[in-house]
Scaffold this motif. Structure first.
Motif, PDB file in Angstrom:
ATOM      1  N   ALA A 131       0.853  -1.189   0.000  1.00 35.39           N
ATOM      2  CA  ALA A 131       0.000   0.000   0.000  1.00 35.39           C
ATOM      3  C   ALA A 131       0.885   1.234   0.000  1.00 35.39           C
ATOM      4  O   ALA A 131       1.840   1.315   0.777  1.00 35.39           O
ATOM      5  CB  ALA A 131      -0.924   0.011   1.205  1.00 35.39           C
ATOM      6  N   ASN A 132       0.572   2.187  -0.853  1.00 31.25           N
ATOM      7  CA  ASN A 132       1.351   3.420  -0.905  1.00 31.25           C
ATOM      8  C   ASN A 132       1.145   4.279   0.331  1.00 31.25           C
ATOM      9  O   ASN A 132       2.077   4.910   0.831  1.00 31.25           O
ATOM     10  CB  ASN A 132       0.978   4.232  -2.145  1.00 31.25           C
ATOM     11  CG  ASN A 132       1.364   3.537  -3.432  1.00 31.25           C
ATOM     12  OD1 ASN A 132       2.240   2.689  -3.432  1.00 31.25           O
ATOM     13  ND2 ASN A 132       0.694   3.889  -4.518  1.00 31.25           N
ATOM     14  N   SER A 133      -0.094   4.322   0.848  1.00 33.19           N
ATOM     15  CA  SER A 133      -0.410   5.219   1.946  1.00 33.19           C
ATOM     16  C   SER A 133      -0.870   4.493   3.203  1.00 33.19           C
ATOM     17  O   SER A 133      -0.517   4.894   4.297  1.00 33.19           O
ATOM     18  CB  SER A 133      -1.501   6.213   1.521  1.00 33.19           C
ATOM     19  OG  SER A 133      -1.881   7.044   2.594  1.00 33.19           O
ATOM     20  N   GLY A 134      -1.651   3.440   3.085  1.00 39.65           N
ATOM     21  CA  GLY A 134      -2.270   2.800   4.236  1.00 39.65           C
ATOM     22  C   GLY A 134      -1.526   1.570   4.727  1.00 39.65           C
ATOM     23  O   GLY A 134      -0.336   1.618   5.045  1.00 39.65           O
ATOM     24  N   ILE A 152       3.999 -13.485   2.999  1.00 38.97           N
ATOM     25  CA  ILE A 152       5.452 -13.547   2.857  1.00 38.97           C
ATOM     26  C   ILE A 152       6.023 -12.138   2.952  1.00 38.97           C
ATOM     27  O   ILE A 152       6.844 -11.856   3.809  1.00 38.97           O
ATOM     28  CB  ILE A 152       5.850 -14.240   1.540  1.00 38.97           C
ATOM     29  CG1 ILE A 152       5.420 -15.713   1.586  1.00 38.97           C
ATOM     30  CG2 ILE A 152       7.349 -14.129   1.305  1.00 38.97           C
ATOM     31  CD1 ILE A 152       5.771 -16.494   0.341  1.00 38.97           C
ATOM     32  N   ASN A 153       5.559 -11.236   2.109  1.00 40.20           N
ATOM     33  CA  ASN A 153       6.024  -9.851   2.144  1.00 40.20           C
ATOM     34  C   ASN A 153       4.831  -8.908   2.223  1.00 40.20           C
ATOM     35  O   ASN A 153       3.822  -9.114   1.544  1.00 40.20           O
ATOM     36  CB  ASN A 153       6.850  -9.513   0.895  1.00 40.20           C
ATOM     37  CG  ASN A 153       8.052 -10.405   0.727  1.00 40.20           C
ATOM     38  OD1 ASN A 153       8.830 -10.599   1.658  1.00 40.20           O
ATOM     39  ND2 ASN A 153       8.216 -10.959  -0.469  1.00 40.20           N
ATOM     40  N   ALA A 154       4.953  -7.856   3.045  1.00 41.59           N
ATOM     41  CA  ALA A 154       3.899  -6.852   3.150  1.00 41.59           C
ATOM     42  C   ALA A 154       4.533  -5.508   3.488  1.00 41.59           C
ATOM     43  O   ALA A 154       5.474  -5.442   4.286  1.00 41.59           O
ATOM     44  CB  ALA A 154       2.872  -7.229   4.209  1.00 41.59           C
ATOM     45  N   SER A 155       4.006  -4.449   2.894  1.00 43.09           N
ATOM     46  CA  SER A 155       4.542  -3.115   3.170  1.00 43.09           C
ATOM     47  C   SER A 155       3.440  -2.078   3.046  1.00 43.09           C
ATOM     48  O   SER A 155       2.524  -2.210   2.233  1.00 43.09           O
ATOM     49  CB  SER A 155       5.685  -2.769   2.214  1.00 43.09           C
ATOM     50  OG  SER A 155       5.224  -2.711   0.873  1.00 43.09           O
ATOM     51  N   GLY A 156       3.525  -1.038   3.879  1.00 41.10           N
ATOM     52  CA  GLY A 156       2.581   0.068   3.829  1.00 41.10           C
ATOM     53  C   GLY A 156       3.150   1.266   4.540  1.00 41.10           C
ATOM     54  O   GLY A 156       4.056   1.145   5.376  1.00 41.10           O
ATOM     55  N   GLN A 157       2.635   2.432   4.229  1.00 39.31           N
ATOM     56  CA  GLN A 157       3.107   3.630   4.905  1.00 39.31           C
ATOM     57  C   GLN A 157       2.655   3.635   6.364  1.00 39.31           C
ATOM     58  O   GLN A 157       3.449   3.924   7.269  1.00 39.31           O
ATOM     59  CB  GLN A 157       2.595   4.885   4.205  1.00 39.31           C
ATOM     60  CG  GLN A 157       3.094   6.181   4.847  1.00 39.31           C
ATOM     61  CD  GLN A 157       2.653   7.418   4.089  1.00 39.31           C
ATOM     62  OE1 GLN A 157       2.219   7.346   2.951  1.00 39.31           O
ATOM     63  NE2 GLN A 157       2.753   8.571   4.715  1.00 39.31           N
ATOM     64  N   ASN A 158       1.376   3.305   6.616  1.00 45.08           N
ATOM     65  CA  ASN A 158       0.883   3.271   7.993  1.00 45.08           C
ATOM     66  C   ASN A 158       1.382   2.029   8.735  1.00 45.08           C
ATOM     67  O   ASN A 158       1.988   2.136   9.793  1.00 45.08           O
ATOM     68  CB  ASN A 158      -0.636   3.303   8.018  1.00 45.08           C
ATOM     69  CG  ASN A 158      -1.203   4.642   7.600  1.00 45.08           C
ATOM     70  OD1 ASN A 158      -0.483   5.628   7.494  1.00 45.08           O
ATOM     71  ND2 ASN A 158      -2.492   4.682   7.348  1.00 45.08           N
ATOM     72  N   ASN A 159       1.091   0.862   8.185  1.00 41.07           N
ATOM     73  CA  ASN A 159       1.499  -0.400   8.783  1.00 41.07           C
ATOM     74  C   ASN A 159       1.726  -1.428   7.684  1.00 41.07           C
ATOM     75  O   ASN A 159       1.024  -1.423   6.665  1.00 41.07           O
ATOM     76  CB  ASN A 159       0.426  -0.940   9.744  1.00 41.07           C
ATOM     77  CG  ASN A 159       0.067   0.026  10.845  1.00 41.07           C
ATOM     78  OD1 ASN A 159       0.791   0.167  11.821  1.00 41.07           O
ATOM     79  ND2 ASN A 159      -1.064   0.702  10.682  1.00 41.07           N
TER      80      ASN A 159
END
Length: 298
Positions: A131-134, A152-159
């Motif tokens: 997520a770019n923002s959330g 496996i992989n997860a990324s976000g600006q908030n969490n």
């Protein structure tokens, strides 16, 4: 509109199932895939390619089913974290993964979002959720039915991963953001847990790598490890944040966890003025790299 929309109306007893094993790319406007159940039928989504939308790759939710489908998903996204009321019993299941690890769910507010306000379960599995923002993965259950997440992989600006399990005697309301008025005392009617397994990289640029809060009688279990010992969790405020507000246990296992401003791992027991009795904590970490402190427990 969504590239694919799945809808189980109130009173329907059949499940709605989507399976794609061809590594297809599914690209939508606000949502790549939208699924909503208002009755006893479950929503099950299993795809193996890239699914993306301007707001979320996949959104699954429960609700009362008022209005047309387009009105329903527009209402869901009027505020990214508003929960739609109702008492459905169907489960919500999302899987975005394949054998070679190239599957992906991507969106601005969330890679995958799940909102369960009925008595069913919420299960999310993904290879890459961004997520770019959330939040890379956003999962909320407002009736204490439990949450299971495997990535496996997860990324976000908030969490990187956000999971909250709560219980409200008066049902979910339409408050905005993260300030919904949940019960401060857990209910014995909701003895369910949050289970998170993350075997790759989980990161957040502004918040928490993994955020898990259980506001019911239940456990929080986080396993951020893999056989090679290379699983990694990173957050701005904390690598991993885990909280329970009722009798239950917290278990955290990691290979490598770090934070820029706060604790590598933060575990909390109790909420506001309510303090749990009979809670247990188990933490195992091969490598914790905090900026200020190690593993605080409060």
């Amino acid at each position: 509109s969504p590239a694919i929309a799945l809808y189980s109306f109130s009173g329907d007893y059949g499940d709605v199932i989507l399976i794609d094993e061809n590594n297809s790319n599914i690209l939508g406007g606000p949502v790549g895939i939208y699924g909503r159940t208002d009755g006893e039928g479950s929503i099950s989504i299993s795809v193996s390619g890239i699914v993306a939308g301007t707001e979320a790759g996949v959104l699954v939710t429960t609700g009362e089913g008022a209005g047309e489908l387009e009105e329903a998903w527009e209402e869901d996204f009027a505020e990214p974290f508003i929960l739609i009321g109702g008492e459905p019993t169907g489960d919500l299941y999302v899987s975005v993964q394949n054998a070679d690890g190239t599957a992906q769910a991507a969106g601005y507010f969330a890679g995958i979002s799940g909102y369960q306000s009925g008595s069913g379960s919420l299960t999310i599995k993904a290879v890459n959720a961004t997520a770019n923002s959330g939040n890379g993965v956003n999962a909320e259950n407002t009736t204490g039915g439990g949450i299971e997440i495997s990535v496996i992989n997860a990324s976000g600006q908030n969490n990187g991963i956000f999971a909250r399990n709560s219980y409200r005697e008066d049902g979910p309301d339409h408050g905005g953001g993260f300030d919904l008025n949940f019960l401060t005392t857990p209910s014995e009617a909701a003895p369910n847990s949050i289970t998170i397994s993350a075997s790759g990289d989980v990161t957040s640029s502004d918040g928490y790598g993994i955020y898990a809060r259980n506001q019911t009688y239940g456990d929080v279990t986080i396993d951020a490890t893999n056989e090679a010992g290379e699983a990694s969790v990173y957050g701005q405020d904390a690598g991993i944040y885990a909280q329970i507000t009722g009798p239950g246990s917290v278990g955290v296992s990691t290979n490598d966890v770090s934070a820029y401003n706060g604790a590598a791992i933060r575990v909390r027991n109790g909420y506001r003025n309510y303090v749990s009795i009979g809670s247990a904590f188990t933490i195992s970490s091969a490598n914790s790299e905090p900026q200020f402190n190690g593993i605080p427990i409060s």
